[in-house]
Write a protein that holds these residues in place. Structure first.
Motif, short mmCIF file in Angstrom:
data_model
loop_
_atom_site.label_atom_id
_atom_site.label_comp_id
_atom_site.label_asym_id
_atom_site.label_seq_id
_atom_site.Cartn_x
_atom_site.Cartn_y
_atom_site.Cartn_z
N GLN A 122 7.96 0.16 15.85
CA GLN A 122 7.22 -0.65 14.72
C GLN A 122 6.59 -0.46 13.97
N LEU A 123 6.76 0.48 12.95
CA LEU A 123 5.91 1.30 12.03
C LEU A 123 5.63 -0.08 10.66
N GLY A 124 4.14 -0.25 10.23
CA GLY A 124 3.78 -1.50 9.03
C GLY A 124 2.54 -1.42 8.98
N ALA A 125 2.52 -1.60 8.11
CA ALA A 125 1.28 -2.13 7.03
C ALA A 125 0.60 -3.64 6.38
N GLU A 126 -0.93 -3.95 6.95
CA GLU A 126 -1.07 -5.15 6.19
C GLU A 126 -2.20 -5.26 5.93
N LEU A 127 -2.48 -5.87 4.60
CA LEU A 127 -4.12 -6.33 4.01
C LEU A 127 -4.50 -7.24 3.89
N TYR A 128 -5.17 -7.29 4.23
CA TYR A 128 -6.27 -8.14 4.59
C TYR A 128 -7.28 -9.21 3.92
N GLY A 129 -7.94 -9.84 2.93
CA GLY A 129 -8.77 -10.25 2.80
C GLY A 129 -8.84 -9.92 1.37
N TYR A 130 -7.26 -10.19 0.57
CA TYR A 130 -7.16 -10.46 -0.91
C TYR A 130 -6.01 -11.29 -0.92
N ALA A 131 -6.39 -12.43 -1.98
CA ALA A 131 -5.37 -13.43 -1.82
C ALA A 131 -4.27 -13.71 -3.48
N GLY A 132 -4.61 -12.31 -4.08
CA GLY A 132 -4.37 -12.06 -5.49
C GLY A 132 -3.05 -11.49 -5.52
N LEU A 133 -1.88 -10.91 -6.91
CA LEU A 133 -0.91 -10.66 -6.17
C LEU A 133 -1.42 -9.68 -6.44
N GLU A 134 -2.18 -8.95 -7.07
CA GLU A 134 -2.52 -7.50 -7.28
C GLU A 134 -2.55 -6.97 -5.47
N GLY A 135 -2.69 -7.77 -4.62
CA GLY A 135 -2.77 -7.21 -2.86
C GLY A 135 -1.04 -7.22 -2.65
N ASP A 136 -0.15 -8.30 -3.49
CA ASP A 136 1.26 -7.81 -2.79
C ASP A 136 1.94 -7.28 -3.71
N ARG A 137 1.76 -5.82 -4.95
CA ARG A 137 2.11 -5.73 -5.42
C ARG A 137 1.53 -4.11 -4.50
#
Length: 384
Positions: A122-137
């Motif tokens: 399993q290879l992956g990346a996670e972004l924590y601490g930002y709720a805006g759509l810019e994080g999803d983008r």
């Protein structure tokens, strides 16, 4: 037959292992230059930690055993995402945005498909601490970059939003087993099954749930969904999020599939599945899972993706590699030893023949070190 492995487990032999490792190093470098820090969680954890939050969907996929030291039940990780969420929430405990990545084996009690492995990498990346759509983008763009770098570009990125199902389920007062049954039918796009299950629900909600499997395609799907789905604030907000992503991710092959949902009890926002040419199933999945760290004492917005590196390596084109260099046994020859060491420092593969060794099977040599007068030189090996 002690050489046999359990079903759906396999060795990675030299050629495959080399492809996987080259790809791993390359993709971890992609994460690094985007600011994602590498973490390595343990293979085993206490079961309740692995099955917290997102892990509730992993109960049947997790191998369990008893810890001989504590007597407590341990689990072999089936997904690294809960572990990385624990690291963010409990160990790093940073304020603001945290970007983490990972790559290691996980183990499943059952394969995900008939020919699938029970030990994906399993290879992956996670972004924590930002709720805006810019994080999803950012996460979707990063995934597209990862696949491009691997030589397996995305040909379709299906976007959906968990908020649509949640809003309809709440309006219908679905809960527990009933909600999970409807969710499962949506995942499989079982329209007849949905028609039977939604009997007795408010007509508008039942019609909306039955419509979701047919709401897939280009951006026009969002307009169609706005026209036929109930006028619920959460539905409108979810469709607005998907429109915003469509506007702000130019150049990516976006499409929409409002029934393409996964991770019940886990995802709660934008979700996506990524496909590539010639592969029938998605090569990567991801989405938003806000609050997953609450069980570890710190609820945080979160979004990310993961994929099976071993599977990706099978689809990636095989890059031509320089052949190895054949060298005679150096022994006490300082000049030869220095030449071999210099070549290895430069990244070349050099194999010294041991005394009495005449050939090396399974290695492609294209050059050799030969003595000419009093010097050691590198010369091509004739293919004749």
């Amino acid at each position: 037959m002690n050489w046999l492995l359990p079903e759906h487990l396999a060795d990675a032999l030299p050629a495959e292992a080399a492809r996987i490792e080259r790809l791993r190093r390359t993709l971890l470098d992609v994460f690094r230059v985007h600011g994602y820090e590498f973490v390595i969680p343990p293979l085993l954890e206490y079961l309740e930690s692995l099955l917290t939050g997102s892990g509730q969907d992993l109960k049947l996929r997790t191998f369990k055993l008893v810890d001989q030291l504590s007597g407590r039940t341990l689990g072999v990780r089936a997904d690294m995402t809960p572990q990385v969420a624990r690291i963010d929430a409990h160990l790093l405990n940073r304020n603001g945005v945290v970007r983490l990545c990972y790559c290691d084996s996980v183990l499943h009690t059952l394969p995900a498909s008939l020919h699938g492995t029970r030990e994906p990498i399993q290879l992956g990346a996670e972004l924590y601490g930002y709720a805006g759509l810019e994080g999803d983008r950012e996460i979707i763009r990063l995934l597209a970059t990862v696949l491009d770098t691997a030589g397996v570009p995305a040909t379709r990125i299906d976007l959906s939003h968990f908020g649509i199902f949640t809003a309809l389920a709440e309006a219908a007062r679905l809960s527990g087993d009933r909600a999970e049954e409807v969710f499962s039918l949506l995942q499989s796009k079982d329209v007849p099954g949905l028609a039977a299950v939604v009997q007795g629900l408010p007509a508008e909600i039942g019609a909306a749930l039955q419509a979701l499997p047919n709401l897939y395609g280009g951006r026009e799907v969002l307009d169609e969904a706005a026209r036929i789905l109930p006028d619920l604030p959460a539905v409108a907000a979810a469709l607005a999020d998907l429109r915003t992503l469509a506007d702000t991710l130019p150049g990516l092959p976006l499409s929409f599939d409002l029934a393409d949902l996964r991770g019940y009890h886990y995802h709660n926002g934008v979700v996506f599945a990524v496909y590539t040419a010639g592969v029938p199933s998605a090569v990567a999945h991801g989405g938003r899972y806000d609050g997953v760290g609450s069980a570890f004492g710190r609820a945080r917005p979160a979004t990310g993706f993961s994929l099976d590196l071993r599977e990706l390596a099978r689809y990636a084109p095989t890059a031509p590699q320089a052949g190895a260099i054949l060298a005679p046994y150096a022994g006490d020859d300082a000049g030869l030893a220095a030449a071999v060491a210099a070549l290895r420092r430069s990244g070349e593969t050099v194999i010294e023949l041991l005394p009495g060794e005449t050939a090396v099977e399974g290695v492609a040599f294209d050059r050799r070190i030969a003595r000419v007068n009093d010097s050691w030189i590198l010369e091509p090996i004739s293919k004749d």
